[in-house]
Scaffold this active site. Structure first.
Site, PDB file in Angstrom:
ATOM      1  CE1 TYR A 138     -11.946  -7.826   4.186  1.00 53.49           C
ATOM      2  CE2 TYR A 138     -11.856  -6.657   2.423  1.00 53.49           C
ATOM      3  CZ  TYR A 138     -11.313  -7.029   3.306  1.00 53.49           C
ATOM      4  OH  TYR A 138      -9.763  -6.983   3.432  1.00 53.49           O
ATOM      5  CE  LYS A 187      -4.456 -21.851   5.996  1.00 50.34           C
ATOM      6  NZ  LYS A 187      -2.885 -22.113   5.796  1.00 50.34           N
ATOM      7  CG  ASP A 220      -0.668 -20.585   4.022  1.00 47.24           C
ATOM      8  OD1 ASP A 220      -1.249 -21.072   3.260  1.00 47.24           O
ATOM      9  OD2 ASP A 220      -0.510 -21.270   5.347  1.00 47.24           O
ATOM     10  CG  ASP A 244      -7.666  -5.744   0.425  1.00 44.28           C
ATOM     11  OD1 ASP A 244      -7.127  -4.831   0.041  1.00 44.28           O
ATOM     12  OD2 ASP A 244      -8.433  -5.421   1.827  1.00 44.28           O
ATOM     13  CG  ASP A 248      -2.194  -3.901   0.030  1.00 44.77           C
ATOM     14  OD1 ASP A 248      -2.931  -3.750  -0.677  1.00 44.77           O
ATOM     15  OD2 ASP A 248      -2.277  -3.259   1.321  1.00 44.77           O
TER      16      ASP A 248
HETATM   17 MG    MG Z   1      -6.110  -2.867   0.494  1.00 42.16          MG
END
Ligand code: MG
Ligand code: NAI
Length: 355
Positions: A138, A187, A220, A244, A248
């Protein structure tokens, strides 16, 4: 001497403006029950501010936030302003500018009633996701070339530094409860350069905590395990993007995005911005049905951060009491409005201080 704190409040856009006032009422009720004072500075920053002034926040906005004891933030995002402007103009730039290098996202099972719509687990779970918050995927580096032609291309560059991985992983190691497990999520099979560095730095940090149990897991697999066996995790540490997404997943486990809380912090400089993990939810904004528990739980994290741990604990207890009693908004299968949930929370907080 009474304790007093200066707190900035940025409701922002959409449901941010609906859930934040409820969290503020809860903070005020907690302050009066626990005998401290809050000087609240409510800041009208966000998309409306942008449409009027051409920026999401004033030029000295970061200083204003840095000079408060903590900030409660709602969400930004509007159908009238591009997401890149709303996100970068306020929250993403602030995380970088104030070096809020940790994003803490607690995910725990809530006591649930028949109103609950999420998956149910036999055993309760309680984990903390520590997300690196200033770099990684980001950083905003990259660009587009040959727009509108069939050679159109885009690049989005990730940046990982030893410095930032080290301080995030180090914090995560120290956050593990006694006998708990740290999971470092990467990863590195598919992303050997950046995630390879992450793995190496994690090994180095682990060397400083030889007694601590820890493991590495690919993102994953971590997403899968979080759904299948959330109880196996205590603390997870991950990059900006992976943290992030995993948080969720955690919000889905809890039953709603509207329940999940977070804090963006720099522990050394004692700067903290606390916010529900959801966005401005334009699909339900203005209807008075947004779930305020995520914002309220973020306010509880804020109370911990400023050192009012007893008040924080009582806010969490009030949230649990409400959910146990079926006080819930539509996203959880309930029938309460946003303000009705706030009323119930305030009633419980006031009652618990009298008993
Ligand atoms: Mg978010
Ligand atoms: P979102 O989190 O706003 O909404 C996703 C879904 O969850 C929607 O169906 C929404 O109704 C539901 N939802 C979210 N919070 C809820 C709550 N408290 N109670 C009940 N239901 C809730 O994410 P989305 O739709 O991807 O983004 C909408 C806007 O928010 C965009 O402009 C986006 O850029 C912005 N956004 C801002 C964030 C921030 O300010 N930190 C974080 C995420 C998105």
């Amino acid at each position: 001497m009474s304790r007093a704190y200066r707190i900035c409040v940025i409701p922002g856009d959409g449901i941010g403006k609906e859930v934040t006032p409820e969290a503020v009422r809860v903070l005020e009720a907690a302050a009066s029950s626990f005998g401290f004072e809050l000087g609240l500075d409510v800041l009208p920053w966000g998309s409306e501010y942008y449409l009027r002034d051409g920026r999401m926040m004033p030029e000295n906005g970061h200083e204003v936030l840095a000079n408060s004891e903590a900030t409660l933030f709602g969400a930004v995002g509007s159908l009238e302003v591009p997401d890149t402007i709303t996100a970068w103009g306020l929250i993403l730039s602030t995380r970088q500018k104030l070096d809020l290098y940790l994003n803490l996202r607690p995910i725990r099972s809530f006591p649930v009633t028949e109103t609950h719509v999420g998956p149910r687990y036999q055993e309760p779970y309680d984990m903390l996701i520590v997300r690196e918050n200033t770099e990684g995927e980001y950083v905003g580096l990259g660009g587009r070339l040959y727009g509108g032609t069939d050679r159109e291309m885009a690049s989005q560059v990730s940046v990982f530094t030893r410095h930032s991985i080290d301080r995030a992983v180090d914090y995560a190691f120290r956050a593990v409860p006694p006998r708990g497990l740290l999971t470092s999520v990467t990863k590195s099979n598919a992303l050997p350069h950046t995630m390879g560095l992450w793995d190496e730095v994690s090994e180095d940090v682990a060397g400083r905590y030889p007694e601590q149990r820890w493991e590495r897991m690919h993102v994953d697999a971590a997403a899968y395990q979080m759904v299948r066996a959330p109880q196996r995790f205590d603390v997870l540490v991950a990059s900006n993007l992976f943290g992030d997404i995993l948080s969720d997943v955690g919000a889905g486990l809890q039953g709603s995005l509207g329940l999940a809380a977070s804090g963006n912090i720099n522990p050394e400089q004692k700067i903290g911005i606390f916010e529900p993990i959801h966005g401005s939810a334009p699909d339900i904004a203005g209807k008075g049905i947004a779930n305020p528990f995520g914002s309220v739980s973020s306010a509880a994290m804020l109370l911990d951060f400023i050192g009012e741990e007893a008040a924080a604990e009582s806010v969490r207890a009030a949230v649990d009491d409400c959910l146990t009693a079926g006080v819930a908004t539509a996203d959880l299968g309930g029938t309460c409005s946003t303000t009705e949930v706030g009323d119930e929370l305030v009633t419980r907080l006031t009652a618990s201080s009298r008993s």
